[in-house]
Design an enzyme around this catalytic site. Sequence first.
Site, PDB file in Angstrom:
ATOM      1  N   HIS A 159       0.833  -1.201   0.000  1.00  0.00           N
ATOM      2  CA  HIS A 159       0.000   0.000   0.000  1.00  0.00           C
ATOM      3  C   HIS A 159       0.868   1.252   0.000  1.00  0.00           C
ATOM      4  O   HIS A 159       0.592   2.220  -0.732  1.00  0.00           O
ATOM      5  CB  HIS A 159      -0.922  -0.029   1.219  1.00  0.00           C
ATOM      6  CG  HIS A 159      -1.617   1.265   1.470  1.00  0.00           C
ATOM      7  ND1 HIS A 159      -1.249   2.119   2.485  1.00  0.00           N
ATOM      8  CD2 HIS A 159      -2.656   1.876   0.831  1.00  0.00           C
ATOM      9  CE1 HIS A 159      -2.026   3.191   2.462  1.00  0.00           C
ATOM     10  NE2 HIS A 159      -2.883   3.068   1.470  1.00  0.00           N
ATOM     11  N   GLU A 199       2.267   1.835  -3.377  1.00  0.00           N
ATOM     12  CA  GLU A 199       1.242   2.406  -4.259  1.00  0.00           C
ATOM     13  C   GLU A 199       1.243   3.933  -4.158  1.00  0.00           C
ATOM     14  O   GLU A 199       1.077   4.641  -5.161  1.00  0.00           O
ATOM     15  CB  GLU A 199      -0.120   1.829  -3.878  1.00  0.00           C
ATOM     16  CG  GLU A 199      -1.309   2.458  -4.554  1.00  0.00           C
ATOM     17  CD  GLU A 199      -2.435   2.737  -3.581  1.00  0.00           C
ATOM     18  OE1 GLU A 199      -2.870   3.903  -3.517  1.00  0.00           O
ATOM     19  OE2 GLU A 199      -2.872   1.800  -2.888  1.00  0.00           O
ATOM     20  N   HIS A 200       1.451   4.473  -2.956  1.00  0.00           N
ATOM     21  CA  HIS A 200       1.580   5.925  -2.798  1.00  0.00           C
ATOM     22  C   HIS A 200       2.834   6.440  -3.493  1.00  0.00           C
ATOM     23  O   HIS A 200       2.817   7.488  -4.148  1.00  0.00           O
ATOM     24  CB  HIS A 200       1.683   6.285  -1.308  1.00  0.00           C
ATOM     25  CG  HIS A 200       0.395   6.311  -0.577  1.00  0.00           C
ATOM     26  ND1 HIS A 200      -0.042   7.418   0.124  1.00  0.00           N
ATOM     27  CD2 HIS A 200      -0.566   5.369  -0.402  1.00  0.00           C
ATOM     28  CE1 HIS A 200      -1.214   7.154   0.695  1.00  0.00           C
ATOM     29  NE2 HIS A 200      -1.547   5.915   0.394  1.00  0.00           N
ATOM     30  N   GLU A 220      -3.671   8.389   6.899  1.00  0.00           N
ATOM     31  CA  GLU A 220      -4.706   7.569   6.269  1.00  0.00           C
ATOM     32  C   GLU A 220      -5.131   6.432   7.202  1.00  0.00           C
ATOM     33  O   GLU A 220      -6.328   6.148   7.361  1.00  0.00           O
ATOM     34  CB  GLU A 220      -4.186   7.000   4.949  1.00  0.00           C
ATOM     35  CG  GLU A 220      -5.222   6.190   4.183  1.00  0.00           C
ATOM     36  CD  GLU A 220      -4.703   5.625   2.874  1.00  0.00           C
ATOM     37  OE1 GLU A 220      -5.433   4.826   2.252  1.00  0.00           O
ATOM     38  OE2 GLU A 220      -3.577   5.969   2.457  1.00  0.00           O
TER      39      GLU A 220
END
Length: 422
Positions: free
Chosen positions: A48, A51-52, A129
């Site tokens: 994840h 992905e950023h 997040e």
Amino acid sequence: MSDYEITTLPNGLRVITATMPSTQAASVNIFVGVGSRSEPRHLNGITHFLEHMVFKGTEKRPTAIQIAQEIEGAGGTLNAYTNKEFTCYWNIVPFDRFPTAIDVAADMLLNSKLEQQEIERECPVVQQELKRNHDNPAAWAARLIGQAVYGPQPAGWDVGGTVELVATWKREDFISHIREWYKPGNIVLSVAGNVTHQQVLEYAVPLLGGMEPGPIPPVQPYDPAVTGPRVVTESRPIDQCTLYLGLPIFGRDDPDRYILRILNDVLGAGMSSRLFLEVRERRGLAYSVSSGYGYLSDAGVFTISAGVNRDRLCETIQVCLAEADRLVREPVPPDELRKAKDHNIGRFRLSLETAFAIGQRNGELLLTKGRVETIDEVVAAIEAVTPDDIQRVAARIFDRAKLHAAVVGPNLDEAEIEAALG
């Protein structure tokens, strides 16, 4: 004639194109078969985080602003998401800007700089997040039920990892993760819109055809013997409880998957479902109530969720479980079955109205199943579902011994909730 064309490049990367001459859009979607399930414990969440990071700059486009402006300057949109089993990088642009869209997507995938200073700058963003998800009672209860059903194994880990873990990773961790998982045989390029398959290949081959093939690591199989607590709660000084009931189910390729679609439609999909009518309309127990399910390759979770006042929590649990039990005991009447099929098929057809939706569906199915089920196949399978099928699958999944509950709300008592589960 098929609704799509597929070509496998010599290095193993698959390209699928759905040509839609009537649309003004082109949707570019790159699927990579790596998610939180693929990670070792000390790197839980790095897929994840990566992905950023691919949005932060490449040699050709050194900053995040330059990447965004190439797509947004064309009137398009770009984003990405990660789940337990795959990552998707996507953009959508006017069809005449397709060359830019595929070039940007491939550049992000292959040439991200992953600078240590950018990793350190993005770390607090990722942590925010994760904190935001924790602060949202509905999102947090959904995470808790997944952890309860799957237990302490990769299938049950959080996609984003933890606030503490994400602060420990260095550039080398990201590089080695890419080298391990970003293999062409583990990647699908799915394009849908006003472009032809030949046009897509003209760009895909030079951009992606040079990726070095290699073995794809195995993923730890789901172990049904490993589970989390039967009841997990988090008490907070808020006005309402968010309730999730969860059960383990089969994986995404199971023959009963179409029957489950209709079972779920009858039970808790929409305002004419049994849960909505009984829990909200007849008894006024909750504002929102529904059922749903999510699949992995070899496992899944079926859930019933509701937002309910603390003093009606246990009553709501019992009413929801009674409706589930009724599906085991009694055949669904023909008229109700017909309505559920019409509702499900109609929603399915309407969900495929855009180039983005088609590109997403084709890419995900080709990556996770190795083939794309046609719309007609899906409709025929739904139409074939019988009342006996629904009773059989209800008996298969509604096992009280395997039931879990997750609740976020005020003044919670785990023993009281456990008793309500029966």
